[in-house]
Design an enzyme around this catalytic site. Structure first.
Site, PDB file in Angstrom:
ATOM      1  N   CYS A  66      30.521  22.331  89.825  1.00 44.88           N
ATOM      2  CA  CYS A  66      29.985  21.350  90.532  1.00 44.88           C
ATOM      3  C   CYS A  66      29.367  20.513  89.337  1.00 44.88           C
ATOM      4  O   CYS A  66      28.477  19.584  89.499  1.00 44.88           O
ATOM      5  CB  CYS A  66      29.071  21.855  91.438  1.00 44.88           C
ATOM      6  SG  CYS A  66      29.927  22.521  92.928  1.00 44.88           S
ATOM      7  N   HIS A 111      22.882  16.757  92.794  1.00 42.23           N
ATOM      8  CA  HIS A 111      23.951  17.409  93.219  1.00 42.23           C
ATOM      9  C   HIS A 111      24.160  17.408  95.097  1.00 42.23           C
ATOM     10  O   HIS A 111      23.230  18.048  95.490  1.00 42.23           O
ATOM     11  CB  HIS A 111      24.454  18.619  92.651  1.00 42.23           C
ATOM     12  CG  HIS A 111      25.677  19.380  93.246  1.00 42.23           C
ATOM     13  ND1 HIS A 111      26.736  18.489  93.450  1.00 42.23           N
ATOM     14  CD2 HIS A 111      25.923  20.618  93.751  1.00 42.23           C
ATOM     15  CE1 HIS A 111      27.752  19.528  93.927  1.00 42.23           C
ATOM     16  NE2 HIS A 111      27.157  20.728  94.270  1.00 42.23           N
ATOM     17  N   ASN A 153      29.806  18.674 100.158  1.00 40.60           N
ATOM     18  CA  ASN A 153      29.670  18.849  98.883  1.00 40.60           C
ATOM     19  C   ASN A 153      31.213  18.765  98.132  1.00 40.60           C
ATOM     20  O   ASN A 153      32.194  19.343  98.577  1.00 40.60           O
ATOM     21  CB  ASN A 153      29.422  20.304  98.645  1.00 40.60           C
ATOM     22  CG  ASN A 153      29.274  20.952  97.215  1.00 40.60           C
ATOM     23  OD1 ASN A 153      29.727  20.260  96.277  1.00 40.60           O
ATOM     24  ND2 ASN A 153      28.793  21.978  97.010  1.00 40.60           N
TER      25      ASN A 153
END
Ligand SMILES: CC(C)(COP(=O)(O)OP(=O)(O)OC[C@H]1O[C@@H](n2cnc3c(N)ncnc32)[C@H](O)[C@@H]1OP(=O)(O)O)[C@@H](O)C(=O)NCCC(=O)NCCS
Length: 345
Positions: free
Chosen positions: A132, A272, A302
């Protein structure tokens, strides 16, 4: 050439009387698949509820790529939009970096497939794997090439088809992830600090918190590995949560310290987009206001390396940031990896 709004802050790249060229984002773009999977859809797939997912994560829905839509397709679509916004054509690209944990296949790189799809024939191309955190890692690498005058124009993409490695029988993880892509074209721009700093960090000691056991050299695909569901991601949710908050706080503070900028000077914080509670905890710890945060995780969940790239594109498109504003990007992911970047838009 639009002059920078402010030159009060220190550019850490200028710390040593730096006279070289800086690196700015010339244009951004994103792409998400059409299919929407809502929390109530998930209620029919695993034992969960809209109420649980919403209160624990903030996610309401996520996008799912079509069976014949791959990471390179989404990456190419986002790239085309970023190039159009930057006023750059494919033949001007010197380098393509694709950050992903869900490449179309182990090799060739997804970046090479994107190069073919967009027709960027003179560009070098490679993938980067920092989970990520990949988009900030890719920005920093691209910046090095531009500052060193090795390349003039670099395309950075974060793209994921996480639905292809999600265990749709595991309610602990399947509610969290989605598909999509975000891209940025990087170039030097006069009178702009551009990317002021990028902090990158990693802790391989905690590799087991979030990983996919199968599909690599350690556990190639076999009927047994498929039956044991080893080709899906696995996660220790609670520990990952704690580490995410701590790492993003530390990275944010380090980035601001390097630039000698107070958090109040940041117009837009783009963290994020993994969990609303993680974002709120980080914001509180670094002394940020809710009004500084950009959040779109309710729509996409996500999307790993694509997450902050999609959010940056939406923040720009919606007018949340204007030329000269300061942006703070924050990322965290498997590895563990993390990062923070301060950008003068
Ligand atoms: C996954 C996460 C949302 C779980 O939230 P949490 O508050 O830690 O919840 P817990 O793990 O304590 O689980 C509480 C209970 O809910 C249950 N549960 C888990 N997922 C559920 C779901 N989708 N629906 C309903 N119940 C669920 C658990 O089984 C557990 O039940 P138990 O107490 O009977 O064992 C949270 O830990 C998280 O977001 N972690 C970080 C994830 C992340 O961002 N990863 C990517 C980083 S890049």
């Amino acid at each position: 050439m639009t002059p920078a709004k402010s030159t009060e802050f220190k550019n850490p790249r200028a710390k040593y009387n730096f006279q070289g060229r800086t690196c700015s984002i010339a244009g951004v773009g994103s792409y998400v698949p059409a299919k929407i999977l809502t929390n109530s859809d998930l209620e029919k797939m695993v034992e969960t509820s809209d109420e649980w997912i919403t209160t624990r994560t903030g996610i309401k829905e996520r996008r799912i790529a079509a069976p014949d839509e791959f990471t390179s397709d989404m990456a190419a679509a986002a790239a085309q939009r970023a190039m159009a916004n930057a006023g750059v054509t494919a033949d001007q690209l010197d380098l393509i970096i694709v950050a992903t944990i869900t490449p179309d296949m182990p090799f060739p790189s997804t970046a090479c497939l994107v190069q073919r799809k967009i027709g960027a024939r003179k560009a070098a191309a490679f993938d980067l794997e920092a989970a990520c955190s990949g988009f900030i890692y890719a920005l920093e690498i691209a910046q090095q090439f531009i500052m060193s005058r090795t390349y003039d124009t670099v395309l950075v993409v974060g793209a994921e088809k996480l639905s292809s490695i999600t265990d749709w029988k595991d309610r602990n993880t399947c509610v969290l992830f989605g598909d999509g892509a975000g891209a940025a074209v990087l170039r030097s721009r006069q009178n702009s600090h551009g990317l002021l700093t990028a902090v990158m960090g990693a802790d391989g000691e905690k590799a087991d918190l979030l990983f996919m056991p199968g599909g690599g050299s350690r556990c190639p695909a076999t009927p047994e590995s498929v039956n044991a569901r080893m080709h899906y991601l696995r996660m220790e949710g609670k520990e990952t949560f704690k580490n995410a908050v701590q790492a993003m706080q530390t990275a944010a503070e380090e980035a601001l310290r390097r630039c000698e900028i107070d958090i109040a000077r940041i117009k837009c914080i783009i963290p994020h987009q993994a969990n609303r509670r993680i974002i709120d905890a980080v914001a509180e710890r670094i002394g940020a206001n809710q009004s500084q945060l950009f959040v779109n995780l309710h729509k996409y969940g996500n999307t790993s390396a694509a997450s902050v790239a999609i959010a940056l594109d939406e923040a720009v498109a919606s007018g949340r940031v204007e030329r000269g504003d300061l942006i703070l990007l924050l990322v965290f992911g498997a590895g563990l990896t993390w990062g923070a970047a301060v950008i003068e838009w």
